[in-house]
Motif scaffolding. Structure first.
Motif, PDB file in Angstrom:
ATOM      1  N   LEU A 211      -5.664   7.412  -2.939  1.00  0.00           N
ATOM      2  CA  LEU A 211      -4.681   6.842  -2.023  1.00  0.00           C
ATOM      3  C   LEU A 211      -4.743   7.598  -0.692  1.00  0.00           C
ATOM      4  CD1 LEU A 211      -2.221   5.078  -1.290  1.00  0.00           C
ATOM      5  CD2 LEU A 211      -0.777   6.866  -2.311  1.00  0.00           C
TER       6      LEU A 211
ATOM      7  N   SER B 103      -2.701   7.693   2.659  1.00  0.00           N
ATOM      8  CA  SER B 103      -1.416   7.186   3.132  1.00  0.00           C
ATOM      9  C   SER B 103      -0.844   8.057   4.238  1.00  0.00           C
ATOM     10  CB  SER B 103      -0.411   7.100   1.980  1.00  0.00           C
ATOM     11  OG  SER B 103      -0.170   8.389   1.431  1.00  0.00           O
TER      12      SER B 103
ATOM     13  N   ASP C  89       5.810   3.535   5.903  1.00  0.00           N
ATOM     14  CA  ASP C  89       4.874   4.250   5.047  1.00  0.00           C
ATOM     15  C   ASP C  89       3.748   3.272   4.731  1.00  0.00           C
ATOM     16  OD1 ASP C  89       6.435   6.509   5.040  1.00  0.00           O
ATOM     17  OD2 ASP C  89       7.435   6.028   3.152  1.00  0.00           O
TER      18      ASP C  89
ATOM     19  N   HIS D 117      -4.253  -2.465   0.183  1.00  0.00           N
ATOM     20  CA  HIS D 117      -3.385  -1.691   1.067  1.00  0.00           C
ATOM     21  C   HIS D 117      -1.987  -2.285   1.100  1.00  0.00           C
ATOM     22  CE1 HIS D 117      -5.168  -4.872   3.570  1.00  0.00           C
ATOM     23  NE2 HIS D 117      -4.073  -4.805   4.332  1.00  0.00           N
TER      24      HIS D 117
ATOM     25  N   GLY E 268      -0.593   2.706   3.495  1.00  0.00           N
ATOM     26  CA  GLY E 268      -1.693   3.335   2.777  1.00  0.00           C
ATOM     27  C   GLY E 268      -2.685   2.335   2.245  1.00  0.00           C
TER      28      GLY E 268
END
Length: 222
Positions: free
Chosen positions: A139, A141, A129, A158, A131
């Motif tokens: 955000l 992501s 994951d 990030h 972002g």
């Protein structure tokens, strides 16, 4: 064997395209470059001085440090192995570099910034994951998997998080020979001299005890 060839070809292709299109470093190669008084005899360059051509060898352009996973031995569960100008002298003035990032299951590459580079990651193994946060506090992501890429714009905060139950790894490309990495938690809570407690307590709306607890957890281990 064929699968490995495809992976290596993809890494080469995306790195070549990235470096050719976004080669950078016309300005800052260090956090600061304060001009010396004209009367000073010292010399400071924005980057690194060049060695004599007669002393250049193939070793100046070679580095095998990304071939194997890095040893993860910290509380966040990730390790970055850099291949920048400090490790590969031949990168000087070329405006590109790479890193390998390895993640344990559940490992995190904590929120950080690269003041001198945009970053592009290529997933070698696993699922992450990832972002970044814009200056409008939005955000952006996504979950990325093996063979996929994601881009983190220059200077924006990030992160990457391995939410899988297996190890993960990426190759990161930068349009800077020395991207500069500033970890947000470390910068705020382990700076030397320290950021005043009154700044941290007011910024995070926490008491002094909570701030001290965070500092103790992030303090470098001897």
């Amino acid at each position: 064997m064929a699968a490995n060839f495809v992976v290596y070809l993809a890494i080469f292709t995306f790195t070549a395209a990235f470096s050719g299109a976004l080669a950078s470093d016309p300005d800052l190669l260090q956090d600061v470059c304060v001009a010396l008084p004209s009367s000073s005899g010292g010399v400071k360059v924005n980057g690194f001085a060049c060695k004599d051509d007669a002393n250049v060898t193939a070793a100046d352009f070679f580095f095998d440090g990304l071939a194997k996973p890095g040893l993860i031995n910290n509380s966040v569960g990730s390790i970055v192995t850099a291949a920048n100008v400090e490790k590969v002298p031949g990168l000087n003035t070329l405006g590109v570099s790479l890193s390998r990032i390895d993640y344990a299951p559940g490992g995190l590459n904590p929120p950080h910034t690269h003041s001198r580079a945009t970053e592009m990651v290529f997933v070698l193994d696993g699922e992450l994951d990832v972002g970044f946060i814009t200056t409008a506090n939005k955000l952006v992501s996504k979950t990325i998997n093996k063979g996929e890429i994601f881009v983190f714009p220059r200077g924006l905060v990030h992160f990457q998080k391995n939410n899988g139950d297996k190890a993960a790894a990426v190759i990161a490309a930068f349009n800077s020979q020395l991207p500069g990495t500033q970890s947000i938690p470390a910068a705020l809570f382990t700076a030397t001299p320290p950021v005043p407690d009154e700044v941290l307590t007011k910024a995070f709306q926490l008491g002094t005890k909570e701030i001290d607890k965070i500092k103790s957890k992030l303090a470098p281990k001897n």
